[in-house]
Write a protein that holds these residues in place. Structure first.
Motif, PDB file in Angstrom:
ATOM      1  N   UNK A 266       0.879  -1.173   0.000  1.00  0.00           N
ATOM      2  CA  UNK A 266       0.000   0.000   0.000  1.00  0.00           C
ATOM      3  C   UNK A 266       0.914   1.220   0.000  1.00  0.00           C
ATOM      4  N   UNK A 267       0.940   1.940  -1.110  1.00  0.00           N
ATOM      5  CA  UNK A 267       1.903   3.020  -1.269  1.00  0.00           C
ATOM      6  C   UNK A 267       1.183   4.313  -1.652  1.00  0.00           C
ATOM      7  N   UNK A 268       1.939   5.402  -1.582  1.00  0.00           N
ATOM      8  CA  UNK A 268       1.386   6.705  -1.925  1.00  0.00           C
ATOM      9  C   UNK A 268       2.075   7.791  -1.121  1.00  0.00           C
ATOM     10  N   UNK A 269       1.873   9.056  -1.495  1.00  0.00           N
ATOM     11  CA  UNK A 269       2.536  10.163  -0.800  1.00  0.00           C
ATOM     12  C   UNK A 269       2.026  10.319   0.622  1.00  0.00           C
ATOM     13  N   UNK A 270       2.757  11.097   1.425  1.00  0.00           N
ATOM     14  CA  UNK A 270       2.304  11.408   2.774  1.00  0.00           C
ATOM     15  C   UNK A 270       0.930  12.069   2.708  1.00  0.00           C
ATOM     16  N   UNK A 271       0.059  11.662   3.618  1.00  0.00           N
ATOM     17  CA  UNK A 271      -1.286  12.218   3.635  1.00  0.00           C
ATOM     18  C   UNK A 271      -2.246  11.577   2.668  1.00  0.00           C
ATOM     19  N   UNK A 272      -1.824  10.477   2.030  1.00  0.00           N
ATOM     20  CA  UNK A 272      -2.681   9.822   1.037  1.00  0.00           C
ATOM     21  C   UNK A 272      -3.808   9.021   1.666  1.00  0.00           C
ATOM     22  N   UNK A 273      -3.698   8.712   2.970  1.00  0.00           N
ATOM     23  CA  UNK A 273      -4.736   7.946   3.648  1.00  0.00           C
ATOM     24  C   UNK A 273      -4.355   6.511   3.942  1.00  0.00           C
ATOM     25  N   UNK A 274      -3.071   6.176   3.856  1.00  0.00           N
ATOM     26  CA  UNK A 274      -2.637   4.789   4.035  1.00  0.00           C
ATOM     27  C   UNK A 274      -2.811   4.325   5.488  1.00  0.00           C
ATOM     28  N   UNK A 275      -2.269   5.083   6.433  1.00  0.00           N
ATOM     29  CA  UNK A 275      -2.407   4.697   7.838  1.00  0.00           C
ATOM     30  C   UNK A 275      -3.854   4.782   8.294  1.00  0.00           C
ATOM     31  N   UNK A 276      -4.616   5.719   7.725  1.00  0.00           N
ATOM     32  CA  UNK A 276      -6.038   5.800   8.040  1.00  0.00           C
ATOM     33  C   UNK A 276      -6.751   4.520   7.632  1.00  0.00           C
ATOM     34  N   UNK A 277      -6.409   3.999   6.456  1.00  0.00           N
ATOM     35  CA  UNK A 277      -7.013   2.744   6.003  1.00  0.00           C
ATOM     36  C   UNK A 277      -6.629   1.600   6.936  1.00  0.00           C
ATOM     37  N   UNK A 278      -5.372   1.575   7.392  1.00  0.00           N
ATOM     38  CA  UNK A 278      -4.959   0.572   8.375  1.00  0.00           C
ATOM     39  C   UNK A 278      -5.807   0.691   9.639  1.00  0.00           C
ATOM     40  N   UNK A 279      -6.053   1.917  10.092  1.00  0.00           N
ATOM     41  CA  UNK A 279      -6.866   2.117  11.290  1.00  0.00           C
ATOM     42  C   UNK A 279      -8.297   1.623  11.085  1.00  0.00           C
ATOM     43  N   UNK A 280      -8.806   1.767   9.883  1.00  0.00           N
ATOM     44  CA  UNK A 280     -10.144   1.262   9.579  1.00  0.00           C
ATOM     45  C   UNK A 280     -10.179  -0.266   9.572  1.00  0.00           C
ATOM     46  N   UNK A 281      -9.171  -0.876   8.973  1.00  0.00           N
ATOM     47  CA  UNK A 281      -9.137  -2.335   8.893  1.00  0.00           C
ATOM     48  C   UNK A 281      -8.939  -2.956  10.274  1.00  0.00           C
ATOM     49  N   UNK A 282      -8.081  -2.334  11.089  1.00  0.00           N
ATOM     50  CA  UNK A 282      -7.769  -2.898  12.401  1.00  0.00           C
ATOM     51  C   UNK A 282      -8.806  -2.555  13.461  1.00  0.00           C
ATOM     52  N   UNK A 283      -9.682  -1.590  13.185  1.00  0.00           N
ATOM     53  CA  UNK A 283     -10.752  -1.282  14.128  1.00  0.00           C
ATOM     54  C   UNK A 283     -10.526  -0.063  14.986  1.00  0.00           C
ATOM     55  N   UNK A 284      -9.438   0.670  14.772  1.00  0.00           N
ATOM     56  CA  UNK A 284      -9.222   1.906  15.523  1.00  0.00           C
ATOM     57  C   UNK A 284     -10.242   2.971  15.127  1.00  0.00           C
ATOM     58  N   UNK A 285     -10.625   2.988  13.851  1.00  0.00           N
ATOM     59  CA  UNK A 285     -11.680   3.868  13.355  1.00  0.00           C
ATOM     60  C   UNK A 285     -12.806   3.022  12.780  1.00  0.00           C
ATOM     61  N   UNK A 286     -13.983   3.626  12.751  1.00  0.00           N
ATOM     62  CA  UNK A 286     -15.098   3.008  12.044  1.00  0.00           C
ATOM     63  C   UNK A 286     -15.478   3.903  10.876  1.00  0.00           C
ATOM     64  N   UNK A 287     -15.786   3.318   9.740  1.00  0.00           N
ATOM     65  CA  UNK A 287     -16.038   4.141   8.551  1.00  0.00           C
ATOM     66  C   UNK A 287     -17.329   4.948   8.668  1.00  0.00           C
ATOM     67  N   UNK A 288     -17.334   6.071   7.981  1.00  0.00           N
ATOM     68  CA  UNK A 288     -18.554   6.865   7.866  1.00  0.00           C
ATOM     69  C   UNK A 288     -19.580   6.116   7.025  1.00  0.00           C
ATOM     70  N   UNK A 289     -19.094   5.435   6.008  1.00  0.00           N
ATOM     71  CA  UNK A 289     -19.964   4.605   5.172  1.00  0.00           C
ATOM     72  C   UNK A 289     -19.143   3.478   4.579  1.00  0.00           C
ATOM     73  N   UNK A 290     -19.830   2.455   4.092  1.00  0.00           N
ATOM     74  CA  UNK A 290     -19.147   1.304   3.513  1.00  0.00           C
ATOM     75  C   UNK A 290     -19.018   0.154   4.494  1.00  0.00           C
ATOM     76  N   UNK A 291     -18.439  -0.950   4.003  1.00  0.00           N
ATOM     77  CA  UNK A 291     -18.300  -2.163   4.820  1.00  0.00           C
ATOM     78  C   UNK A 291     -16.883  -2.716   4.715  1.00  0.00           C
ATOM     79  N   UNK A 292     -16.482  -3.442   5.764  1.00  0.00           N
ATOM     80  CA  UNK A 292     -15.222  -4.181   5.756  1.00  0.00           C
ATOM     81  C   UNK A 292     -15.545  -5.625   6.106  1.00  0.00           C
ATOM     82  N   UNK A 293     -15.126  -6.547   5.237  1.00  0.00           N
ATOM     83  CA  UNK A 293     -15.383  -7.964   5.459  1.00  0.00           C
ATOM     84  C   UNK A 293     -14.060  -8.702   5.589  1.00  0.00           C
ATOM     85  N   UNK A 294     -13.962  -9.533   6.610  1.00  0.00           N
ATOM     86  CA  UNK A 294     -12.775 -10.349   6.854  1.00  0.00           C
ATOM     87  C   UNK A 294     -13.193 -11.811   6.842  1.00  0.00           C
TER      88      UNK A 294
END
Length: 255
Positions: free
Chosen positions: A48-76
């Motif tokens: 998972x790559x991209x410039x600083x501020x691209x949202x990479x760590x935020x996505x990790x926080x969503x997948x791991x459960x630190x954040x919950x999405x405003x919309x959408x689903x995560x399936x494991x």
């Protein structure tokens, strides 16, 4: 240890282990991740790559459960975990490291890993045995009794990986574990990640060291301004005009 919080079911091996389905996260007027769609195949190493501020760590926080999405689903593994708290996601098989290593510095190294081991083992002796085996796997067995606060930065990154592996994950999220390392340290880190994947653990890694990560990953996903900009085999992604413009730069195009 409590029972598995998610009822287990047989999931066909060809199904993705993780599906991020139109996930958006807003902080007030700021959109950190926007309509992210992503599938992660079992057993792959995904970059998972991209410039600083691209949202990479935020996505990790969503997948791991630190954040919950405003919309959408995560399936494991075929199960909707969108509203599942982080500790239960860990018990379900998702583990992560952090961009800035987070160790219990007053505890010794093996005690740090035992903390992760308690996810799977009720008894301290069992958790310690598993922790020592994990430290051996990551090359830190000789530092088992050292105080965690005395470790070097590369050792602290390995300790983070060891503590995550002690939870016996099926999906491991690695946040910049190779950043800031010397070439020899980075080479050792790459070998460790390959060994982890060979054990059957699916890996998603955020990384900025392109020359190291691209030969390692099976597939790359590029985020830019919170959105998926491109995805595919690494050799194709690095030649993508949009990726070069947004992230790699014209120097890369010339090279």
């Amino acid at each position: 240890m409590s029972a598995d919080p998610i009822p287990r079911q047989e999931i066909p091996q060809q199904d993705p282990i993780l599906r991020v389905d139109h996930v958006t996260l807003r902080f007030g007027g700021l959109v950190a991740n926007a309509d992210i769609c992503l599938e992660v195949r079992r057993g792959e190493i995904l970059g998972l790559i991209g410039p600083n501020g691209a949202g990479k760590s935020t996505l990790f926080n969503l997948i791991s459960g630190a954040y919950r999405p405003t919309s959408g689903r995560i399936l494991f593994e075929g199960r909707d975990i969108t509203d599942l708290p982080a500790p239960e996601r860990c018990r379900a098989g998702i583990a992560r490291t952090f961009q800035v290593p987070r160790s219990f510095d007053s505890m010794n190294v093996v005690e740090n890993v035992i903390v992760g081991g308690f996810v799977r083992h009720r008894r301290a002796a069992e958790a310690r045995t598993a922790a020592l085996a994990t430290l051996d796997a990551v090359g830190l067995a000789h530092r088992a009794e050292a105080v965690a606060g005395e470790l070097t930065p590369p050792e602290k990154r390995r300790l983070e990986v060891a503590r995550a592996l002690a939870t016996e994950p099926r999906l491991l999220l690695l946040d910049e574990v190779l950043t800031g390392l010397t070439p020899s340290e980075a080479k050792a880190g790459v070998e460790l990640i390959r060994r982890v994947a060979e054990r059957g653990v699916t890996v998603i890694m955020v990384e900025h060291v392109m020359e190291v990560v691209m030969p390692l990953v099976d597939r790359a996903v590029v985020l830019h301004l919170g959105r998926v900009l491109a995805e595919g085999p690494p050799t194709e992604v690095v030649r993508n005009d949009a990726v070069i413009t947004a992230y790699l730069g014209e120097r890369h195009r010339a090279a």
